[in-house]
Design an enzyme around this catalytic site. Structure first.
Site, PDB file in Angstrom:
ATOM      1  CG  HIS A 175      35.632  28.559  35.429  1.00 22.99           C
ATOM      2  ND1 HIS A 175      36.894  29.050  35.145  1.00 22.99           N
ATOM      3  CD2 HIS A 175      34.768  29.409  34.832  1.00 22.99           C
ATOM      4  CE1 HIS A 175      36.784  30.149  34.408  1.00 22.99           C
ATOM      5  NE2 HIS A 175      35.511  30.388  34.193  1.00 22.99           N
ATOM      6  CD  GLU A 197      34.808  32.191  31.045  1.00 21.82           C
ATOM      7  OE1 GLU A 197      34.904  32.178  32.298  1.00 21.82           O
ATOM      8  OE2 GLU A 197      34.009  32.932  30.441  1.00 21.82           O
ATOM      9  CD  GLU A 244      29.230  33.881  34.233  1.00 16.90           C
ATOM     10  OE1 GLU A 244      28.836  34.523  35.222  1.00 16.90           O
ATOM     11  OE2 GLU A 244      30.415  33.589  34.045  1.00 16.90           O
ATOM     12  CG  ASP A 284      39.919  27.939  35.573  1.00 19.23           C
ATOM     13  OD1 ASP A 284      38.851  27.325  35.803  1.00 19.23           O
ATOM     14  OD2 ASP A 284      40.020  29.172  35.730  1.00 19.23           O
ATOM     15  CG  ASN A 342      30.907  31.749  27.725  1.00 19.04           C
ATOM     16  OD1 ASN A 342      31.336  30.642  27.398  1.00 19.04           O
ATOM     17  ND2 ASN A 342      31.537  32.545  28.583  1.00 19.04           N
TER      18      ASN A 342
HETATM   19  O1  G2I Z   1      34.994  34.616  37.358  1.00 20.20           O
HETATM   20  C1  G2I Z   1      35.719  33.945  36.383  1.00 20.20           C
HETATM   21  C2  G2I Z   1      35.128  34.127  34.997  1.00 20.20           C
HETATM   22  C3  G2I Z   1      33.741  33.513  34.950  1.00 20.20           C
HETATM   23  N1  G2I Z   1      33.178  33.635  33.632  1.00 20.20           N
HETATM   24  C4  G2I Z   1      33.163  34.964  33.055  1.00 20.20           C
HETATM   25  C5  G2I Z   1      34.531  35.611  33.163  1.00 20.20           C
HETATM   26  O2  G2I Z   1      34.443  36.942  32.673  1.00 20.20           O
HETATM   27  C6  G2I Z   1      35.055  35.585  34.566  1.00 20.20           C
HETATM   28  O3  G2I Z   1      36.326  36.247  34.551  1.00 20.20           O
HETATM   29  C7  G2I Z   1      36.666  36.938  35.700  1.00 20.20           C
HETATM   30  C8  G2I Z   1      38.049  37.507  35.531  1.00 20.20           C
HETATM   31  O4  G2I Z   1      38.954  36.444  35.415  1.00 20.20           O
HETATM   32  C9  G2I Z   1      38.422  38.349  36.737  1.00 20.20           C
HETATM   33  O5  G2I Z   1      39.656  39.039  36.484  1.00 20.20           O
HETATM   34  O6  G2I Z   1      35.730  37.964  35.922  1.00 20.20           O
HETATM   35  C10 G2I Z   1      36.002  38.646  37.145  1.00 20.20           C
HETATM   36  C11 G2I Z   1      34.887  39.628  37.428  1.00 20.20           C
HETATM   37  O7  G2I Z   1      33.706  38.989  37.706  1.00 20.20           O
HETATM   38  C12 G2I Z   1      37.333  39.366  37.048  1.00 20.20           C
HETATM   39  O8  G2I Z   1      37.633  39.944  38.304  1.00 20.20           O
HETATM   40  C13 G2I Z   1      37.760  41.328  38.280  1.00 20.20           C
HETATM   41  C14 G2I Z   1      37.731  41.797  39.727  1.00 20.20           C
HETATM   42  O9  G2I Z   1      36.451  41.442  40.283  1.00 20.20           O
HETATM   43  C15 G2I Z   1      37.866  43.280  39.769  1.00 20.20           C
HETATM   44  O10 G2I Z   1      37.914  43.709  41.110  1.00 20.20           O
HETATM   45  C16 G2I Z   1      39.139  43.683  39.044  1.00 20.20           C
HETATM   46  O11 G2I Z   1      39.214  45.101  38.962  1.00 20.20           O
HETATM   47  O12 G2I Z   1      38.977  41.718  37.700  1.00 20.20           O
HETATM   48  C17 G2I Z   1      39.119  43.115  37.622  1.00 20.20           C
HETATM   49  C18 G2I Z   1      40.403  43.440  36.844  1.00 20.20           C
HETATM   50  O13 G2I Z   1      41.510  42.801  37.440  1.00 20.20           O
END
Ligand code: G2I
Length: 462
Positions: free
Chosen positions: A238, A265, A160, A267, A202
């Site tokens: 997404h 990714e 990103e 969805d 990515n």
């Molecule tokens: O935002 C969706 C995805 C976009 N592309 C890059 C990916 O790495 C990203 O994944 C998401 C995860 O699915 C989330 O799970 O990235 C987020 C962070 O930017 C993740 O969220 C984080 C929460 O912000 C935190 O508060 C939490 O502690 O997940 C952490 C673990 O559950």
């Protein structure tokens, strides 16, 4: 659509069983009748993956689906910078290692996500800038890629880094402010650390030909023309309630640059079009011979970061949705990745030379060993990759000396042991790369601060 950043953890993937035939089969659109995503993808020479939160690997509904349907996994969060280097120089691989073990035990490959990203940086890195941050970032890439060396199918080296909106330029971030070459420096460090992994860029909002995807396209074209090591581009996908008409054409234009493409990714917003869009994305990938796999960002709707969007292939009880059926059908209907045909040339008609091997070494092959360096430099630091070539007698061990410019120092080394860090620094082989046959080559590397200018390695064999 835009990213939403507050979410929930996600999924797990696993799989057992049939990893069938795939690559050797059909070169054309032979329909097949796989009954799981993993088997159907594998029959067409591809993978089908899911993002996994390792905390869910003990939830049986989740693991059952993961192991049955998927043959690739990616850590939803556990291989990110904040998770793997919570304090500078202190690495933690618990979650990532657990996922790799699960994958290995269940016949799945692993995507690595993500070495560098402006989000999910540890607090200590968020507060850094300039060459201190650049050095820390490259060290992070080197350490993490080295730890997982040989276990990762594809790494998201940089995630990103391009801005949304019309400009097609880079996103502002602390990493970007270290200099525009930060992305290529990261790719070079990743290649040096894990030469077997495919290295991907990515991003999201790249689902069609638009200003952002074109900015990335231009970067990839530039990297390929200058020999920066990039192997693949990930399209997060997404998606909302519609799919760009040129989604497949966009994948194809990247493939035509000579990189693999992957849906990384996926969805899709729930609603009338969800199943249709999932099917269309899968078909687009199948129609691009360099589209090597699809990953969905979670297993069940309730595992998704998109919460009430119900954006995935399984409902919260683990039942297959209409979207699942469309994806499976598209995998089964699609063409296989063409295998490289065996050479059809007749064998050479001149017999191989039968002369005895020369007893004197060919000119230019020193008896001991020789070393050459390639440098990846930026303002304030560098990564050196050193190639050691054994002379005609082979080596039992080797030792390479370099003299650093004034003010420069070695901060870390891989595949060799360093003595000293400033002035003249010597690098000795480690146990697995000292013994080389005549003419055989091995590589080691080191990272330094300051200038790498003028490094000329000399090699001594034992
Ligand atoms: O935002 C969706 C995805 C976009 N592309 C890059 C990916 O790495 C990203 O994944 C998401 C995860 O699915 C989330 O799970 O990235 C987020 C962070 O930017 C993740 O969220 C984080 C929460 O912000 C935190 O508060 C939490 O502690 O997940 C952490 C673990 O559950």
């Amino acid at each position: 659509m835009n990213h939403r950043r507050a979410l929930r953890a996600a999924v797990t993937v696993a799989v057992t069983g049939v990893l069938a035939a795939g690559m050797t089969m059909a070169l054309t659109s032979t329909a097949s009748a796989g009954t799981t995503l993993r088997a159907s993808a594998a029959e067409k020479g591809r993978y089908f993956g899911a993002a996994v939160a390792t905390g869910k690997l003990s939830t049986s509904t989740y693991v059952t689906i993961l192991n049955r349907e998927f043959n690739s996994v990616v850590a939803e969060n556990e291989m990110k910078w904040d998770a793997t280097e919570p304090q500078q120089g202190q690495f933690r691989y618990t979650g990532g290692d657990r996922l790799v073990s699960h994958a290995q035990a269940n016949g799945m490959s692993v995507r690595g996500h993500a070495l560098l990203w402006h989000q999910q940086q540890p607090g200590w890195a968020q507060g850094m800038s300039g060459s201190a941050l650049r050095n820390a970032a490259i060290n992070h890439v080197t350490q993490v890629a080295t730890h997982f060396r040989g276990k990762i199918h594809s790494w998201d080296v940089v995630n990103e880094a391009f801005a949304d909106g019309g400009g097609g330029g880079r996103r502002d971030s602390n990493l970007q402010r270290t200099g525009n070459d930060w992305i290529e420096a990261a790719f070079r460090a990743a290649r040096a650390a894990d030469p077997g992994a495919k290295l991907c860029y990515n991003d999201y909002n790249t689902d069609g030909i638009n200003a952002k995807s074109t900015g990335i396209y231009n970067m990839v074209r530039d990297f390929k023309s200058r020999g920066v090591p990039i192997d693949c581009v990930g399209f997060q996908s997404h998606l909302g309630t519609s799919l760009a008409g040129d989604y497949q054409a966009n994948l194809q234009r990247f493939a035509d640059l000579g990189v693999d493409v992957q849906i990384t990714e996926l969805d899709v917003m729930t609603g009338g079009n969800q199943a249709t869009i999932f099917g269309a994305v899968t078909r687009a990938c199948m129609n691009v011979s360099r589209c090597t796999g699809i990953t969905v960002w979670g297993v069940r709707d309730c595992d998704s970061w998109r919460g009430s969007d119900n954006a995935l292939l399984f409902d919260c009880n683990g039942n297959k949705k209409a979207a699942y059926t469309n994806v499976l059908n598209a995998l089964n209907a699609g063409p296989a990745i063409p295998t490289t045909p065996p050479p059809t040339d007749p064998p050479p008609t001149t017999p191989p030379p039968t002369d005895p091997p020369p007893t004197t070494p060919p000119p230019g092959t020193p008896d001991g060993c020789s070393a050459s360096v390639s440098l990846n430099s930026w303002n304030g630091g560098f990564v050196a990759t050193v190639k050691v070539t054994a002379g005609s007698a082979g080596t039992n061990g080797w030792n390479v000396g370099v003299t650093l410019a004034s003010g420069a120092s070695v901060t870390n080394t891989w595949s060799a042991t360093a003595s000293g860090s400033t002035g003249t620094v010597r690098f000795a082989n480690v146990d697995y790369n000292g013994r080389l046959g005549a003419g055989q080559v091995t590589e080691f590397g080191f990272q330094g601060t300051g200038s790498g200018a003028g490094i000329t390695p000399t090699c001594t064999a034992s």
